[in-house]
Design a protein around this motif. Structure first.
Motif, PDB file in Angstrom:
ATOM      1  N   LEU A  10      -4.755  -5.809  -1.782  1.00  0.00           N
ATOM      2  CA  LEU A  10      -4.014  -5.696  -3.301  1.00  0.00           C
ATOM      3  C   LEU A  10      -2.635  -5.658  -3.340  1.00  0.00           C
ATOM      4  CD1 LEU A  10      -6.299  -2.361  -4.163  1.00  0.00           C
ATOM      5  CD2 LEU A  10      -6.523  -4.562  -5.178  1.00  0.00           C
ATOM      6  N   LYS A  11      -2.117  -6.248  -4.218  1.00  0.00           N
ATOM      7  CA  LYS A  11      -0.560  -6.563  -4.356  1.00  0.00           C
ATOM      8  C   LYS A  11       0.043  -5.471  -4.431  1.00  0.00           C
ATOM      9  CE  LYS A  11      -1.169 -11.432  -5.569  1.00  0.00           C
ATOM     10  NZ  LYS A  11      -1.173 -12.072  -4.036  1.00  0.00           N
ATOM     11  N   ILE A  12       1.455  -5.190  -3.848  1.00  0.00           N
ATOM     12  CA  ILE A  12       2.393  -4.074  -4.350  1.00  0.00           C
ATOM     13  C   ILE A  12       3.525  -4.892  -4.676  1.00  0.00           C
ATOM     14  CG2 ILE A  12       3.414  -2.139  -3.491  1.00  0.00           C
ATOM     15  CD1 ILE A  12       1.466  -2.498  -1.002  1.00  0.00           C
ATOM     16  N   PRO A  13       3.921  -5.019  -5.950  1.00  0.00           N
ATOM     17  CA  PRO A  13       4.847  -5.736  -6.412  1.00  0.00           C
ATOM     18  C   PRO A  13       6.206  -5.308  -6.144  1.00  0.00           C
ATOM     19  CG  PRO A  13       4.212  -4.627  -8.447  1.00  0.00           C
ATOM     20  CD  PRO A  13       3.199  -4.447  -7.150  1.00  0.00           C
ATOM     21  N   ASP A  59      -8.614   0.392  -9.296  1.00  0.00           N
ATOM     22  CA  ASP A  59      -8.666   0.122  -7.701  1.00  0.00           C
ATOM     23  C   ASP A  59      -8.633   1.536  -7.092  1.00  0.00           C
ATOM     24  OD1 ASP A  59      -8.168  -2.406  -9.007  1.00  0.00           O
ATOM     25  OD2 ASP A  59      -5.975  -2.665  -8.425  1.00  0.00           O
ATOM     26  N   HIS A  60      -9.210   1.441  -5.996  1.00  0.00           N
ATOM     27  CA  HIS A  60      -9.376   2.499  -5.017  1.00  0.00           C
ATOM     28  C   HIS A  60      -9.897   2.056  -3.648  1.00  0.00           C
ATOM     29  CE1 HIS A  60     -13.348   1.248  -6.991  1.00  0.00           C
ATOM     30  NE2 HIS A  60     -14.035   1.967  -5.702  1.00  0.00           N
ATOM     31  N   ILE A  66     -12.616   9.423   9.947  1.00  0.00           N
ATOM     32  CA  ILE A  66     -13.797  10.049   9.537  1.00  0.00           C
ATOM     33  C   ILE A  66     -14.800   9.079   8.870  1.00  0.00           C
ATOM     34  CG2 ILE A  66     -12.648   9.949   6.951  1.00  0.00           C
ATOM     35  CD1 ILE A  66     -13.576  12.993   6.956  1.00  0.00           C
ATOM     36  N   ALA A  67     -14.530   7.734   8.819  1.00  0.00           N
ATOM     37  CA  ALA A  67     -15.513   6.793   8.451  1.00  0.00           C
ATOM     38  C   ALA A  67     -15.723   5.545   9.296  1.00  0.00           C
ATOM     39  CB  ALA A  67     -14.825   6.155   7.009  1.00  0.00           C
ATOM     40  N   GLY A  68     -16.709   5.057   9.263  1.00  0.00           N
ATOM     41  CA  GLY A  68     -16.977   3.642  10.108  1.00  0.00           C
ATOM     42  C   GLY A  68     -16.102   2.550   9.761  1.00  0.00           C
ATOM     43  N   GLN A  69     -16.029   2.569   8.341  1.00  0.00           N
ATOM     44  CA  GLN A  69     -15.150   1.609   7.688  1.00  0.00           C
ATOM     45  C   GLN A  69     -14.304   2.070   6.459  1.00  0.00           C
ATOM     46  OE1 GLN A  69     -16.992  -2.318   7.162  1.00  0.00           O
ATOM     47  NE2 GLN A  69     -18.252  -1.413   5.259  1.00  0.00           N
ATOM     48  N   VAL A  70     -13.322   1.562   6.125  1.00  0.00           N
ATOM     49  CA  VAL A  70     -12.877   1.984   4.528  1.00  0.00           C
ATOM     50  C   VAL A  70     -12.455   0.508   4.232  1.00  0.00           C
ATOM     51  CG1 VAL A  70     -10.970   2.970   3.588  1.00  0.00           C
ATOM     52  CG2 VAL A  70     -11.694   4.091   5.770  1.00  0.00           C
ATOM     53  N   THR A  71     -12.952   0.358   2.756  1.00  0.00           N
ATOM     54  CA  THR A  71     -12.705  -0.816   2.317  1.00  0.00           C
ATOM     55  C   THR A  71     -11.948  -0.669   0.823  1.00  0.00           C
ATOM     56  OG1 THR A  71     -14.827  -0.725   1.041  1.00  0.00           O
ATOM     57  CG2 THR A  71     -14.834  -1.671   3.122  1.00  0.00           C
ATOM     58  N   VAL A  72     -11.243  -1.837   0.476  1.00  0.00           N
ATOM     59  CA  VAL A  72     -10.348  -1.788  -0.625  1.00  0.00           C
ATOM     60  C   VAL A  72     -11.209  -2.299  -1.823  1.00  0.00           C
ATOM     61  CG1 VAL A  72      -7.969  -2.438  -1.395  1.00  0.00           C
ATOM     62  CG2 VAL A  72      -8.173  -1.931   0.946  1.00  0.00           C
ATOM     63  N   HIS A  73     -11.097  -1.839  -2.790  1.00  0.00           N
ATOM     64  CA  HIS A  73     -11.932  -2.103  -4.088  1.00  0.00           C
ATOM     65  C   HIS A  73     -10.851  -2.234  -5.285  1.00  0.00           C
ATOM     66  CE1 HIS A  73     -15.218  -1.079  -1.459  1.00  0.00           C
ATOM     67  NE2 HIS A  73     -15.907  -1.730  -2.318  1.00  0.00           N
ATOM     68  N   PHE A 118      -7.964   7.850  -3.295  1.00  0.00           N
ATOM     69  CA  PHE A 118      -7.007   7.572  -4.315  1.00  0.00           C
ATOM     70  C   PHE A 118      -5.454   7.806  -3.896  1.00  0.00           C
ATOM     71  CE2 PHE A 118     -10.806   9.091  -6.282  1.00  0.00           C
ATOM     72  CZ  PHE A 118     -11.133   7.776  -6.801  1.00  0.00           C
ATOM     73  N   LEU A 119      -4.667   6.815  -4.150  1.00  0.00           N
ATOM     74  CA  LEU A 119      -3.131   7.251  -3.792  1.00  0.00           C
ATOM     75  C   LEU A 119      -2.318   6.282  -4.617  1.00  0.00           C
ATOM     76  CD1 LEU A 119      -2.223   4.835  -1.561  1.00  0.00           C
ATOM     77  CD2 LEU A 119      -3.701   6.131  -0.081  1.00  0.00           C
ATOM     78  N   THR A 120      -1.076   6.472  -4.548  1.00  0.00           N
ATOM     79  CA  THR A 120      -0.118   5.321  -5.025  1.00  0.00           C
ATOM     80  C   THR A 120       0.678   4.935  -3.738  1.00  0.00           C
ATOM     81  OG1 THR A 120      -0.011   6.465  -7.297  1.00  0.00           O
ATOM     82  CG2 THR A 120       1.869   5.028  -6.766  1.00  0.00           C
TER      83      THR A 120
END
Length: 159
Positions: A98-101, A113-114, A78-85, A58-60
């Motif tokens: 994911l949009k950043i307005p 979202d994470h 650290i990971a084979g893959q990192v996905t955005v959910h 998690f982050l902003t």
């Protein structure tokens, strides 16, 4: 004596001109910033994983610029893959971005979202730090250090 003052005066005038340029460049970058994203990341953390092969993150991401951007991918050693959910109606689903307005923020938080770290190469422990690199549609990549918190960690609001 005049020759010594002449070069010294030129050096001072040159330094003042450069300082003046720096000042107006700073102002210009604020103006041109209105036409592009100005991203920064904060409040990053990873709860200590309870699974051996998956973890959440998690982050902003804050955008002080005048143009929107998108988080398109994340990488980490650290990971084979990192996905955005994203989470919609309580159900999570992987998304391409994911949009950043403009003038806004993208909050990746528990229950919303994470990031999902999949195929963990090692299980991070509380107190360690995980390095991630955020990739965007328009801005350059950004490295973020993500501290590993207790599995039950809940950040305080308003920080």
């Amino acid at each position: 004596m005049r020759r010594r003052l002449g070069p010294a005066a030129l050096v001072i005038a040159g330094a003042l001109a450069l300082a003046g340029c720096g000042g107006s460049d700073s102002g210009d970058s604020g103006d041109s910033g209105s036409g592009k994203a100005e991203l920064s990341a904060g409040s990053a953390y990873m709860p200590q994983p309870v699974s051996d092969d998956m973890a959440a993150g998690f982050l902003t991401v804050t955008n002080k610029g005048g143009a929107a951007d998108e988080l398109t991918s994340v990488t980490s050693d650290i990971a084979g893959q990192v996905t955005v959910h994203e989470t919609v109606d309580g159900a999570m689903q992987e998304v391409k971005s994911l949009k950043i307005p403009a003038g806004g923020r993208l909050e990746l938080k528990s229950g919303g979202d994470h990031l999902m770290f999949e195929q963990l190469k090692s299980k991070p422990k509380e107190g360690q730090t995980v390095s991630v690199e955020l990739h965007f549609a328009h801005s350059g990549p950004m490295k973020v250090e993500m501290p590993v918190k207790p599995a039950t960690y809940t950040p305080k609001t308003g920080h």
